[in-house]
Design a protein around this motif. Structure first.
Motif, PDB file in Angstrom:
ATOM      1  N   GLN A 195      26.753  61.694  23.617  1.00  0.00           N
ATOM      2  CA  GLN A 195      27.280  61.746  22.202  1.00  0.00           C
ATOM      3  C   GLN A 195      27.778  63.007  21.698  1.00  0.00           C
ATOM      4  O   GLN A 195      27.275  64.171  22.027  1.00  0.00           O
ATOM      5  CB  GLN A 195      26.189  61.291  21.211  1.00  0.00           C
ATOM      6  CG  GLN A 195      25.645  59.958  21.578  1.00  0.00           C
ATOM      7  CD  GLN A 195      24.726  59.582  20.404  1.00  0.00           C
ATOM      8  OE1 GLN A 195      24.985  59.974  19.358  1.00  0.00           O
ATOM      9  NE2 GLN A 195      23.807  58.570  20.716  1.00  0.00           N
ATOM     10  N   ARG A 231      28.168  62.170  35.411  1.00  0.00           N
ATOM     11  CA  ARG A 231      29.020  61.403  36.384  1.00  0.00           C
ATOM     12  C   ARG A 231      29.424  62.418  37.556  1.00  0.00           C
ATOM     13  O   ARG A 231      29.952  63.559  37.391  1.00  0.00           O
ATOM     14  CB  ARG A 231      30.081  60.774  35.638  1.00  0.00           C
ATOM     15  CG  ARG A 231      29.788  59.994  34.339  1.00  0.00           C
ATOM     16  CD  ARG A 231      29.415  58.636  34.787  1.00  0.00           C
ATOM     17  NE  ARG A 231      30.412  57.817  35.045  1.00  0.00           N
ATOM     18  CZ  ARG A 231      31.130  57.006  34.165  1.00  0.00           C
ATOM     19  NH1 ARG A 231      30.575  56.905  33.030  1.00  0.00           N
ATOM     20  NH2 ARG A 231      32.194  56.197  34.610  1.00  0.00           N
ATOM     21  N   GLY A 273      30.177  60.392  24.499  1.00  0.00           N
ATOM     22  CA  GLY A 273      29.712  59.339  25.337  1.00  0.00           C
ATOM     23  C   GLY A 273      28.463  58.644  24.724  1.00  0.00           C
ATOM     24  O   GLY A 273      28.437  58.701  23.388  1.00  0.00           O
ATOM     25  N   ARG A 274      27.339  58.529  25.397  1.00  0.00           N
ATOM     26  CA  ARG A 274      26.317  57.520  24.952  1.00  0.00           C
ATOM     27  C   ARG A 274      24.754  58.316  25.000  1.00  0.00           C
ATOM     28  O   ARG A 274      24.009  57.856  24.159  1.00  0.00           O
ATOM     29  CB  ARG A 274      25.946  55.985  26.006  1.00  0.00           C
ATOM     30  CG  ARG A 274      27.099  55.335  26.200  1.00  0.00           C
ATOM     31  CD  ARG A 274      27.008  54.536  27.320  1.00  0.00           C
ATOM     32  NE  ARG A 274      26.821  55.254  28.803  1.00  0.00           N
ATOM     33  CZ  ARG A 274      26.391  54.643  29.834  1.00  0.00           C
ATOM     34  NH1 ARG A 274      25.994  53.349  29.782  1.00  0.00           N
ATOM     35  NH2 ARG A 274      26.039  55.399  31.113  1.00  0.00           N
ATOM     36  N   HIS A 275      24.750  59.270  25.721  1.00  0.00           N
ATOM     37  CA  HIS A 275      23.393  59.804  25.875  1.00  0.00           C
ATOM     38  C   HIS A 275      23.129  61.180  24.971  1.00  0.00           C
ATOM     39  O   HIS A 275      23.980  61.583  24.505  1.00  0.00           O
ATOM     40  CB  HIS A 275      23.137  60.346  27.344  1.00  0.00           C
ATOM     41  CG  HIS A 275      23.145  58.836  28.366  1.00  0.00           C
ATOM     42  ND1 HIS A 275      22.052  57.843  28.523  1.00  0.00           N
ATOM     43  CD2 HIS A 275      24.100  58.502  29.278  1.00  0.00           C
ATOM     44  CE1 HIS A 275      22.506  56.921  29.196  1.00  0.00           C
ATOM     45  NE2 HIS A 275      23.532  57.286  29.603  1.00  0.00           N
ATOM     46  N   ASP A 285      28.125  62.275  30.018  1.00  0.00           N
ATOM     47  CA  ASP A 285      28.246  61.186  29.208  1.00  0.00           C
ATOM     48  C   ASP A 285      27.290  61.205  28.200  1.00  0.00           C
ATOM     49  O   ASP A 285      26.315  60.877  27.909  1.00  0.00           O
ATOM     50  CB  ASP A 285      27.779  59.863  30.079  1.00  0.00           C
ATOM     51  CG  ASP A 285      28.109  58.528  29.228  1.00  0.00           C
ATOM     52  OD1 ASP A 285      28.461  58.627  28.046  1.00  0.00           O
ATOM     53  OD2 ASP A 285      28.005  57.461  29.879  1.00  0.00           O
ATOM     54  N   LEU A 340      34.169  60.009  33.255  1.00  0.00           N
ATOM     55  CA  LEU A 340      34.231  59.262  32.294  1.00  0.00           C
ATOM     56  C   LEU A 340      35.872  59.296  31.655  1.00  0.00           C
ATOM     57  O   LEU A 340      36.213  58.389  31.432  1.00  0.00           O
ATOM     58  CB  LEU A 340      33.390  59.950  30.939  1.00  0.00           C
ATOM     59  CG  LEU A 340      31.938  59.435  30.933  1.00  0.00           C
ATOM     60  CD1 LEU A 340      31.129  59.934  31.743  1.00  0.00           C
ATOM     61  CD2 LEU A 340      31.629  59.502  29.469  1.00  0.00           C
TER      62      LEU A 340
END
Length: 564
Positions: free
Chosen positions: A303, A358, A306-308, A301, A364
């Motif tokens: 970038q 994950r 995703g986010r991290h 997850d 994801l």
């Protein structure tokens, strides 16, 4: 097996005397009987992501000495992604060729490759593949996460995001500029899963690093520990005659494709892996990316998908933890520079933060591989990264808005008659057309649409895209417009049909009508001299990895003629 360097140093004739005398300079008396290990060092103040490599090289050198070898610092061509104009990709092949020739020309038995910024690891691996001396990679590592107004910054990804917010009027230019000093917190390359991080992971998946090295932050002291161990291993590689051609096999490349999908890696990895495989004579095609990547879940997850960020990945378990989740998809026959299979290193790789990595049961995305598209707009293929795209745009029909060059794009973007359903098409930016195939494929959106809240549109080009970028962006259209591809015949107003699940990309114009159109020939580069002229005359298309046609295939380490 006798050392290659003995061809320079052994004997009592004039040539060996010259070689030894000029290299002696205080080294131990038995130095010329030891493995000579080059440290191919891409350190440069103009490659800021690699500026710390002299320190890394010292740790490598200490490891080489400790294992009984002789370390030799070898500065090689360094390409700074953020500084080099018009695009660092124009010189990837030059850097690979120069490194290959320096390794072949000098009395070295093996090499440790220090790369970090986007093109440095690919060029070094291409060189190592061509000369096929014992080699391994030490990736320079990502920077630590910077913060601005309490929020983490993903370098590259947040540059694109924040600059678009300025154009949309939702962020002041003063605030945007204020974030500049926070963006780059430490030494190291981009902290997103951009091309630099991706290629470090590709090097590990190919078996060319000590397993567990990729993704170690540049500022983490464990990188120096791994550098020391890599120096020692380089001596072992020479003594056991373990070469890149025996490590980077077809099985290794297929493992790299699985890895690329699981980490949500950069589309740039496609052209780099194709080029490396081409140097080895390993059969690899665009279709392998689609077939092997199909059904691989996105687990990291990070970038831009995703986010991290990368230091989150490292603390969460790193690449080995990701690969442990997809171990059943990896070929256990593929070996690493240690001599053991990559899969041997995955059994004790737990996930420490399931919010970052994950588990296989909760991905994801269930299917995150690079998608290869074909059709009358891309007969030889184009690619898209579904993990970074808007799901609702993966099937889309829209009216083309065509730009003939980057300059044309910048001049007309905010004045074109476009809506959110339009398809932005950019040509003249392929390997020959620019030249060098720049990272301009993630076209900015028209300001009036940004003001309406639109943040993604379908975009198509023969260019590349930064690995830190995102969006529904079709890239690497082959053949490119400058090579006579159908992209040169598309006109504004043509209906474009994108079907990622169906793997098609086409212009909804009868093929006969499309073929009858006069291709656009303006906006293409026509260099008259130097490297650019050589490049344009010999560069292959994106589906072949953009290498020069006369550099494919391994040439070995033999020197044709002796000096003096």
């Amino acid at each position: 097996m006798p050392l290659r360097s003995a061809q320079w140093y052994s004997g009592d004739d004039r040539n060996s005397y010259i070689h030894r005398a000029w290299m002696r300079r205080g080294t131990p008396a038995d130095a010329f009987d030891r493995p000579q290990i080059a440290i191919a060092n891409t350190a440069s103040d103009l490659t800021p992501c690699n500026a710390h490599f002299d320190e890394v090289a010292r740790s490598v050198a200490a490891g080489v000495w400790a294992a009984g070898g002789v370390p030799l610092n070898l500065p090689v061509v360094s390409l700074g992604e953020t500084n080099v104009r018009p695009t660092a990709m124009l010189w990837r092949n030059l850097a690979a060729m120069a490194t290959e020739e320096m390794l072949r020309a000098n009395p070295v038995d093996g090499v440790v490759l220090l790369g970090g910024c986007d093109k440095t690891i690919p060029s070094l691996l291409m060189a190592a593949a061509s000369v096929d001396l014992p080699a391994l990679v030490v990736p320079g590592g990502p920077m630590l996460t910077g913060h601005f107004q309490g929020m983490p910054l993903g370098c590259g990804t947040d540059v694109w995001r924040l600059s678009e917010e300025v154009r949309a009027g939702t962020l002041t230019r003063a605030s945007f500029l204020d974030s500049e000093s926070s963006m780059i917190r430490s030494r190291g390359h981009c902290n997103t899963m951009g091309t630099a991080s991706t290629m470090a992971c590709m090097a590990e998946a190919l078996g060319m690093t000590i397993p567990g090295t990729a993704g170690t932050p540049a500022a983490d002291s464990r990188l120096l520990e791994r550098a020391h161990a890599s120096g020692a291993l380089a001596v072992e590689l020479v003594r056991e005659d373990r070469r890149p051609g025996a490590v980077m096999t077809r099985a290794s490349f297929l493992n790299a494709i699985v890895t690329l999908a699981a980490i949500g890696g950069s589309t740039n990895a496609v052209v780099h892996l194709l080029a490396i495989a081409g140097r080895l004579g390993v059969e690899l095609s665009l279709d392998d990316f689609d077939r092997t990547g199909a059904g691989v879940p996105l687990l990291a997850d990070l970038q831009p998908a995703g986010r991290h960020l990368m230091d989150d990945l490292f603390r969460a378990g790193g690449l080995r933890a990701v690969l442990h989740q997809v171990e059943d998809l990896l070929d256990p026959a593929a070996r690493t520079v240690t001599g053991r299979p990559l899969t041997d290193y995955l059994g004790d790789a737990p996930i420490w933060d399931a919010g970052v990595i994950r588990p296989r049961t909760d991905p994801l995305l269930p299917d995150a591989g690079i998608a290869v598209l074909r059709g009358n707009l891309a007969p030889d293929g184009a690619v898209i990264k579904p993990a970074a795209a808007s799901p609702e745009l993966l099937r889309h029909r829209g009216r083309a808005i065509v730009f003939d060059s980057v300059e044309d794009l910048h001049t007309r973007l905010d004045s074109v008659d476009a809506d959110e359903n339009s398809v932005l098409v950019l040509r003249g930016c392929g390997p020959k057309g620019y030249p060098g195939m720049p990272e301009v494929g993630n076209l900015p959106l028209p300001a009036k649409l940004l003001a309406k809240g639109v943040r993604d549109m379908v975009r198509i080009s023969d260019a590349r895209m930064s690995g830190t970028a995102y969006g529904t962006v079709v890239l690497h259209v082959a053949p490119e417009a400058a090579a006579g591809g159908p992209l040169a015949r598309v006109r504004t107003g043509d209906p474009i049909v994108l079907d990622v699940p169906g793997r098609t990309l086409r212009v909804d114009v009868p093929d006969a009508d499309l073929a009858a159109r006069e291709p656009v020939t303006t906006g293409f580069a026509r260099p008259a001299r130097g490297w650019e002229k050589l490049y344009v005359e010999h560069v292959q298309q994106a589906d072949r990895g953009c290498d020069l046609d006369f550099l494919t295939g391994s040439s070995g380490s033999a020197v044709a003629r002796e000096s003096h």
